[in-house]
Enzyme design. Sequence first.
Site, PDB file in Angstrom:
ATOM      1  N   LYS A 199      24.154 -11.216  17.211  1.00  0.00           N
ATOM      2  CA  LYS A 199      23.620  -9.963  16.626  1.00  0.00           C
ATOM      3  C   LYS A 199      22.005 -10.708  17.510  1.00  0.00           C
ATOM      4  CE  LYS A 199      19.592  -9.916  13.929  1.00  0.00           C
ATOM      5  NZ  LYS A 199      19.017  -9.626  15.020  1.00  0.00           N
ATOM      6  N   GLU A 274      19.511 -24.549  13.917  1.00  0.00           N
ATOM      7  CA  GLU A 274      18.868 -24.988  15.051  1.00  0.00           C
ATOM      8  C   GLU A 274      17.468 -24.081  14.858  1.00  0.00           C
ATOM      9  OE1 GLU A 274      20.127 -26.781  16.079  1.00  0.00           O
ATOM     10  OE2 GLU A 274      22.115 -27.232  16.154  1.00  0.00           O
ATOM     11  N   CYS A 308      11.603 -24.730  21.537  1.00  0.00           N
ATOM     12  CA  CYS A 308      12.202 -25.203  20.260  1.00  0.00           C
ATOM     13  C   CYS A 308      11.658 -26.793  20.433  1.00  0.00           C
ATOM     14  CB  CYS A 308      13.133 -24.854  20.127  1.00  0.00           C
ATOM     15  SG  CYS A 308      14.665 -25.551  20.909  1.00  0.00           S
ATOM     16  N   GLU A 405       4.557 -25.715  14.207  1.00  0.00           N
ATOM     17  CA  GLU A 405       5.289 -24.922  15.716  1.00  0.00           C
ATOM     18  C   GLU A 405       4.308 -23.589  15.518  1.00  0.00           C
ATOM     19  OE1 GLU A 405       8.824 -23.054  15.765  1.00  0.00           O
ATOM     20  OE2 GLU A 405       9.080 -24.243  17.192  1.00  0.00           O
TER      21      GLU A 405
HETATM   22  P1  NAD Z   1      13.323 -15.707  14.041  1.00  0.00           P
HETATM   23  O1  NAD Z   1      13.780 -16.193  12.804  1.00  0.00           O
HETATM   24  O2  NAD Z   1      12.434 -15.081  13.455  1.00  0.00           O
HETATM   25  O3  NAD Z   1      15.048 -15.214  13.933  1.00  0.00           O
HETATM   26  C1  NAD Z   1      15.601 -15.541  15.056  1.00  0.00           C
HETATM   27  C2  NAD Z   1      16.698 -14.875  14.509  1.00  0.00           C
HETATM   28  O4  NAD Z   1      17.193 -13.937  12.948  1.00  0.00           O
HETATM   29  C3  NAD Z   1      16.615 -12.891  15.450  1.00  0.00           C
HETATM   30  O5  NAD Z   1      17.202 -12.352  15.581  1.00  0.00           O
HETATM   31  C4  NAD Z   1      16.416 -12.052  13.354  1.00  0.00           C
HETATM   32  O6  NAD Z   1      16.319 -11.239  14.321  1.00  0.00           O
HETATM   33  C5  NAD Z   1      17.061 -12.801  12.692  1.00  0.00           C
HETATM   34  N1  NAD Z   1      15.998 -13.251  11.357  1.00  0.00           N
HETATM   35  C6  NAD Z   1      15.118 -13.016  10.304  1.00  0.00           C
HETATM   36  N2  NAD Z   1      15.097 -12.660   9.734  1.00  0.00           N
HETATM   37  C7  NAD Z   1      15.956 -12.725   9.690  1.00  0.00           C
HETATM   38  C8  NAD Z   1      17.173 -12.994   7.446  1.00  0.00           C
HETATM   39  N3  NAD Z   1      16.516 -12.687   6.430  1.00  0.00           N
HETATM   40  N4  NAD Z   1      18.307 -12.762   7.488  1.00  0.00           N
HETATM   41  C9  NAD Z   1      19.628 -12.703   9.086  1.00  0.00           C
HETATM   42  N5  NAD Z   1      19.096 -12.759  10.062  1.00  0.00           N
HETATM   43  C10 NAD Z   1      17.540 -12.847  10.576  1.00  0.00           C
HETATM   44  O7  NAD Z   1      13.103 -16.535  14.720  1.00  0.00           O
HETATM   45  P2  NAD Z   1      11.897 -15.595  16.226  1.00  0.00           P
HETATM   46  O8  NAD Z   1      10.772 -15.975  15.939  1.00  0.00           O
HETATM   47  O9  NAD Z   1      13.428 -15.018  16.970  1.00  0.00           O
HETATM   48  O10 NAD Z   1      12.378 -17.417  17.472  1.00  0.00           O
HETATM   49  C11 NAD Z   1      11.829 -18.088  17.344  1.00  0.00           C
HETATM   50  C12 NAD Z   1      11.942 -19.856  16.379  1.00  0.00           C
HETATM   51  O11 NAD Z   1      13.154 -20.013  17.122  1.00  0.00           O
HETATM   52  C13 NAD Z   1      11.125 -20.621  16.409  1.00  0.00           C
HETATM   53  O12 NAD Z   1      10.964 -21.268  15.280  1.00  0.00           O
HETATM   54  C14 NAD Z   1      11.725 -22.037  17.580  1.00  0.00           C
HETATM   55  O13 NAD Z   1      11.648 -23.457  17.347  1.00  0.00           O
HETATM   56  C15 NAD Z   1      13.323 -21.579  16.882  1.00  0.00           C
HETATM   57  N6  NAD Z   1      13.804 -22.361  18.038  1.00  0.00           N
HETATM   58  C16 NAD Z   1      14.839 -23.333  18.035  1.00  0.00           C
HETATM   59  C17 NAD Z   1      16.504 -23.421  18.896  1.00  0.00           C
HETATM   60  C18 NAD Z   1      16.682 -25.240  18.417  1.00  0.00           C
HETATM   61  O14 NAD Z   1      17.786 -24.512  19.403  1.00  0.00           O
HETATM   62  N7  NAD Z   1      16.434 -25.412  17.396  1.00  0.00           N
HETATM   63  C19 NAD Z   1      16.536 -22.737  20.274  1.00  0.00           C
HETATM   64  C20 NAD Z   1      15.550 -21.967  19.911  1.00  0.00           C
HETATM   65  C21 NAD Z   1      14.365 -21.365  19.601  1.00  0.00           C
END
Ligand code: NAD
Length: 502
Positions: A199, A274, A308, A405
């Site tokens: 997804k 992650e 990230c 962040e």
């Molecule tokens: P997000 O948590 O808003 O969304 C990530 C994904 O989760 C999306 O596909 C979203 O549709 C889905 N999602 C949202 N709510 C959900 C729920 N309740 N249940 C299941 N799925 C759900 O994150 P974002 O804004 O897309 O990404 C940015 C974040 O990602 C930042 O915090 C960044 O640090 C982190 N990130 C971490 C890494 C790593 O390797 N540690 C890498 C890239 C990004």
Amino acid sequence: MNVMANDLSRLVPGARGFLEREHRLLIGGEWVRSASSETFEVIDPSSGQVLTKVPRGNADDIDRAVKAAHAALNDPAWRDMQPSDRERLMHRFADVIEAHAEELGQMEALDVGMPSLIGQFGEVGNVLATLRYMAGWPTKIHGQTLDIGEALPEKRYFSYTRREPVGVVGAIVPWNVPLMIAMWKIAPALATGCTIVLKPSEVTPLGALRLGELAIEAGIPPGVLNIVTGFGADAGTALVAHPLVDKISFTGSVATGKAINKLATDTMKNVTLELGGKSPVLVLDDANLKKAVPAIARGIFGNTGQVCVAGSRLYVQRGIYEQAVEMLSKQARSLKMGPGLHPESQIGPLVSAQHREKVMGYIKAGLEQGAQAVTGGHAIEGPGYYVEPTIFANPSQESKVVQEEIFGPVITAIPFDDLEHGAALANDSIYGLASYVWGTDIQKIHQIIPRIRAGSVFVNSEPFPHPAMPLGGTKQSGIGKDLGEEALNHYTELKSVMIGLN
Ligand code: NAD
């Protein structure tokens, strides 16, 4: 630079053709409409214009996709495929992606906003490296034989462990480097014989859909890779809750990671998370600033800070603090901001209007809490979502801009006195994803590496996710690792076998 919106006439035919197609969900090897027939718009962050629409998958679509993945898991065509054939298939998939690298780089420029050459060589380059690295593993996954001797009175055993695919993997990925992170989940899943329901983020779903087309072209069997575009609240939660999903591999924010971990407990899924970061950069007084400063700038302003592992908290030893901040400001001001498809752009817009609002909220909070914006601090007027690279000098360690962040082109700079002080400041965070040390005294560097609580330490280097090096966080930055041999352990279950011999 005065061109701030993408010029779509720069698109290669493959990318243009993709935008013009009707998009569907990939379920069981077929492209199907969503159960509700609802769609949502995909926006170009350089202009705010609608690029295309994609299906809004819901719980019914997730159910179909999970059942297809479950069927494929037990289909002899995939289950009994020789490991060497899985390797060949993964290399074929990489070959097909490689042939479309320019097109994929352009699509990331449109969808995420990053410069297309960074998309092509940085992101898609890493996709290929990850897939090819993981393609080396299927023939090398192994258990152990263990001599447990006479385990029961007068009863001898032959005992061994075997690693088996964990099963159906639900992969949920964010918007910042969507293709790369999708491949960090897909490649180990394929290597270990799992099946996948991916997804993508609702903010950047395009690359994943194109990847699905390329997977079919490469011959990935039906149902092994399924792709459902949709929102977190419906498609995402349905995937986490589905009883036939064995593992959730999630990359995204801490808040979502916590919600997913709680929900996944109901069906006791294997979970890797992650999550976010607020990574410290320690610059020791013997560092080579000429090398350090451009790398620190790339680390925080690359992909407009939406990384990230971005080094977002700069700590400089007091004697060279002023000089380092001045050099970094100069570097930041020299960066060319513009749309991803423009060949001169070095940094693009933020991904969405909503995200720009969030980043600007932090910048405002930084100023209100007394930090000094030595560079930047403003959004650029216009339809695209641009924010200037921003450096905050001397904020308090407790302030929001240092502790939370921001996920934008914003770095804070604070002086420190000695190693003890520097390590304490670096560790003063709820996060523990990456960290950076710049210096030339090898003894000091070795002293500080074990002191930093983080999943990765980059010494005299900018962020660089190598497929062989496990990547993941400590503290609230997550659980488990992507990449490296270690990732394979998260996509397999260890089975113990004890055969009584008498
Ligand atoms: P997000 O948590 O808003 O969304 C990530 C994904 O989760 C999306 O596909 C979203 O549709 C889905 N999602 C949202 N709510 C959900 C729920 N309740 N249940 C299941 N799925 C759900 O994150 P974002 O804004 O897309 O990404 C940015 C974040 O990602 C930042 O915090 C960044 O640090 C982190 N990130 C971490 C890494 C790593 O390797 N540690 C890498 C890239 C990004």
